[in-house]
Scaffold this active site. Structure first.
Site, short mmCIF file in Angstrom:
data_model
loop_
_atom_site.label_atom_id
_atom_site.label_comp_id
_atom_site.label_asym_id
_atom_site.label_seq_id
_atom_site.Cartn_x
_atom_site.Cartn_y
_atom_site.Cartn_z
N ILE A 1 0.85 -1.21 0.00
CA ILE A 1 0.00 0.00 0.00
C ILE A 1 0.88 1.24 0.00
O ILE A 1 0.64 2.20 -0.72
CB ILE A 1 -0.94 0.00 1.23
CG1 ILE A 1 -1.94 -1.14 1.12
CG2 ILE A 1 -1.64 1.34 1.36
CD1 ILE A 1 -2.88 -1.25 2.29
N GLY A 2 1.94 1.19 0.77
CA GLY A 2 2.82 2.37 0.79
C GLY A 2 3.88 2.22 1.86
O GLY A 2 3.92 1.24 2.58
N THR A 3 4.76 3.23 1.91
CA THR A 3 5.85 3.19 2.89
C THR A 3 5.73 4.39 3.82
O THR A 3 5.55 5.52 3.35
CB THR A 3 7.21 3.23 2.15
OG1 THR A 3 7.24 2.10 1.29
CG2 THR A 3 8.37 3.15 3.13
N GLY A 4 5.72 4.11 5.09
CA GLY A 4 5.57 5.18 6.07
C GLY A 4 6.92 5.52 6.69
O GLY A 4 7.95 5.03 6.24
N SER A 5 6.87 6.33 7.75
CA SER A 5 8.12 6.80 8.35
C SER A 5 8.84 5.65 9.05
O SER A 5 9.99 5.73 9.40
CB SER A 5 7.81 7.90 9.37
OG SER A 5 6.82 7.41 10.25
N TYR A 6 8.14 4.54 9.27
CA TYR A 6 8.77 3.46 10.04
C TYR A 6 8.99 2.21 9.22
O TYR A 6 9.68 1.31 9.61
CB TYR A 6 7.87 3.11 11.24
CG TYR A 6 6.45 2.95 10.75
CD1 TYR A 6 5.57 4.02 10.79
CD2 TYR A 6 6.04 1.78 10.12
CE1 TYR A 6 4.30 3.90 10.26
CE2 TYR A 6 4.78 1.66 9.58
CZ TYR A 6 3.91 2.73 9.65
OH TYR A 6 2.67 2.62 9.09
N GLY A 7 8.34 2.11 8.04
CA GLY A 7 8.48 0.88 7.28
C GLY A 7 7.41 0.78 6.20
O GLY A 7 6.82 1.79 5.81
N LYS B 1 2.25 -3.96 8.87
CA LYS B 1 3.27 -2.92 8.76
C LYS B 1 4.56 -3.61 9.15
O LYS B 1 4.66 -4.16 10.25
CB LYS B 1 2.92 -1.76 9.68
CG LYS B 1 1.52 -1.24 9.34
CD LYS B 1 1.29 0.21 9.51
CE LYS B 1 0.05 0.59 8.75
NZ LYS B 1 -0.45 1.93 9.04
N ASP C 1 0.40 12.51 16.72
CA ASP C 1 0.71 12.67 15.30
C ASP C 1 -0.58 12.63 14.48
O ASP C 1 -0.67 11.92 13.49
CB ASP C 1 1.66 11.57 14.83
CG ASP C 1 2.27 11.92 13.48
OD1 ASP C 1 2.79 11.03 12.81
OD2 ASP C 1 2.16 13.10 13.09
C1 F9N Z 1 -11.50 4.52 -2.80
N1 F9N Z 1 -10.24 5.30 -2.85
C2 F9N Z 1 -10.48 6.76 -2.66
C3 F9N Z 1 -9.36 4.83 -1.79
C4 F9N Z 1 -8.73 3.54 -2.22
C5 F9N Z 1 -7.97 2.99 -1.05
N2 F9N Z 1 -7.40 1.71 -1.37
S1 F9N Z 1 -5.79 1.52 -1.20
O1 F9N Z 1 -5.10 2.30 -2.18
O2 F9N Z 1 -5.51 0.14 -1.15
C6 F9N Z 1 -5.42 2.15 0.35
C7 F9N Z 1 -4.84 3.37 0.37
C8 F9N Z 1 -4.51 3.89 1.63
C9 F9N Z 1 -4.79 3.15 2.80
C10 F9N Z 1 -5.44 1.91 2.67
N3 F9N Z 1 -5.76 1.15 3.80
C11 F9N Z 1 -5.01 1.09 4.91
N4 F9N Z 1 -3.82 1.73 4.90
C12 F9N Z 1 -3.07 1.71 6.04
O3 F9N Z 1 -1.86 2.34 6.08
C13 F9N Z 1 -1.45 2.94 4.84
C14 F9N Z 1 0.01 3.30 4.97
C15 F9N Z 1 0.21 4.28 6.10
C16 F9N Z 1 1.64 4.72 6.17
C17 F9N Z 1 2.11 5.30 4.85
C18 F9N Z 1 1.91 4.31 3.73
C19 F9N Z 1 0.47 3.87 3.63
C20 F9N Z 1 -3.54 1.03 7.17
N5 F9N Z 1 -3.02 0.85 8.42
C21 F9N Z 1 -3.93 0.10 9.08
N6 F9N Z 1 -4.98 -0.17 8.29
C22 F9N Z 1 -4.77 0.40 7.09
N7 F9N Z 1 -5.51 0.42 5.96
C23 F9N Z 1 -5.74 1.41 1.45
#
Ligand code: F9N
Length: 278
Positions: free
Chosen positions: A14-20, A37, A140
């Site tokens: 899904i993505g990369t945050g400040s910790y991983g 995570k 935060d």
């Molecule tokens: C319909 N659209 C507008 C939206 C599509 C949405 N789908 S998507 O693209 O997979 C999508 C996008 C972002 C979040 C999520 N769900 C999600 N994300 C988390 O953390 C994201 C992370 C946080 C740190 C930085 C990097 C990303 C969670 N942590 C615990 N539960 C989580 N769930 C899903």
């Protein structure tokens, strides 16, 4: 029996945050979609590892409909990796929503703004509820840390994990964003308190509606000056004077003038809006 990595199938990153890194995963036994995570702890000091353990233990204690549910954790000692398994929020995060609205020239409705305000306040109330004397201040609160479930209900996430970050790590440097939501007391190096979370909530609600933070600047000292002054434009006129007022109350320089969580929830207008949500 503790969970293990092969109980899960990784679907996507899904993505990369400040910790991983955050990955979307599927639990093989029942097909449930979750996230984990993953964090590398090999380069952490003993103190940071201890902080990580206590942050994860705090996460385990937070049970609330508007806080991201913690499921489990897996430790892979061979790779010095920890995987924290949490509920998946289909609606993504508010930062993505704000960016999309800005790009498409759209904006959220008044009803949706009240829904986010009320549900995030309820999540903060749970965080601030003293747990064995230990208040779990969010520290935060920002759009990237507030997620939405499939019904666009708020799920407050990413507690303290960002705090665990070991400052000299590459992640720390890469992921330091502009602290737009820094409260005046933090700018003046005073202590962080529950009302600092209220200030951040006001800033987040403002940005969600106005699609820009209340205070912006091209450098930290200019931003600090504006924060200390505390002047910012009214919300766009599509939003009611009541919404503008309650957000304005939260973004007050004087800490004692900011509403407490209790007084926000006791506001007759909030009560009326809450009844409409239930
Ligand atoms: C319909 N659209 C507008 C939206 C599509 C949405 N789908 S998507 O693209 O997979 C999508 C996008 C972002 C979040 C999520 N769900 C999600 N994300 C988390 O953390 C994201 C992370 C946080 C740190 C930085 C990097 C990303 C969670 N942590 C615990 N539960 C989580 N769930 C899903």
């Amino acid at each position: 029996m503790p969970a293990s990595l092969d109980d899960f199938q990784v679907i996507s990153t899904i993505g990369t945050g400040s910790y991983g890194t955050c990955k979307k995963i599927c639990r093989k036994k029942d097909g449930k979609i979750l996230v984990w995570k993953e964090m590398e702890y090999g380069s952490m000091t003993e103190a940071e590892k201890q902080m990580l353990v206590s942050e994860v233990n705090l996460l385990r204690e937070l049970h609330h409909q508007h806080i991201v549910k913690y499921y489990d954790r897996i430790i892979d000692r061979t790779k010095a990796m920890i995987y924290i398994i949490m509920e998946y929020c289909e609606g993504g995060d508010l930062a993505t929503l704000i960016a999309a609205n800005k790009k498409n020239g759209e904006s959220i409705t008044e009803d949706f703004a009240w829904k986010i305000l009320i549900q995030t306040t309820l999540a903060l109330k749970e965080c601030h509820r003293r747990k064995n004397g230990q208040a779990v201040l969010h520290r935060d609160l920002k759009p990237a840390n507030v997620f939405l479930d499939k019904d666009s209900n708020v799920k407050l996430g990413d507690f303290g994990l960002a705090r665990v970050l070991h400052s000299e790590s590459s992640f720390a440097q890469t992921y330091v964003g502009t602290p737009y939501y820094m409260s005046p007391e933090l700018v003046n190096n005073l202590s962080y308190n529950e009302k600092s979370d209220i200030w951040a909530l006001g800033c987040m609600m403002y940005e969600l509606c106005a699609l820009s933070p209340p205070f912006t600047a091209s450098n930290q000292s200019e931003l600090n000056r504006k924060i200390r002054l505390g002047d910012f434009p009214r919300l766009p006129l599509k939003y009611s004077i009541e919404l503008d007022m309650i957000i304005r109350k939260m973004i007050q320089v004087e800490v004692s003038q900011r509403p407490s969580i209790g007084s926000i929830l006791a506001d007759p207008l909030v009560q009326k809006r809450r009844e409409a949500l239930e």
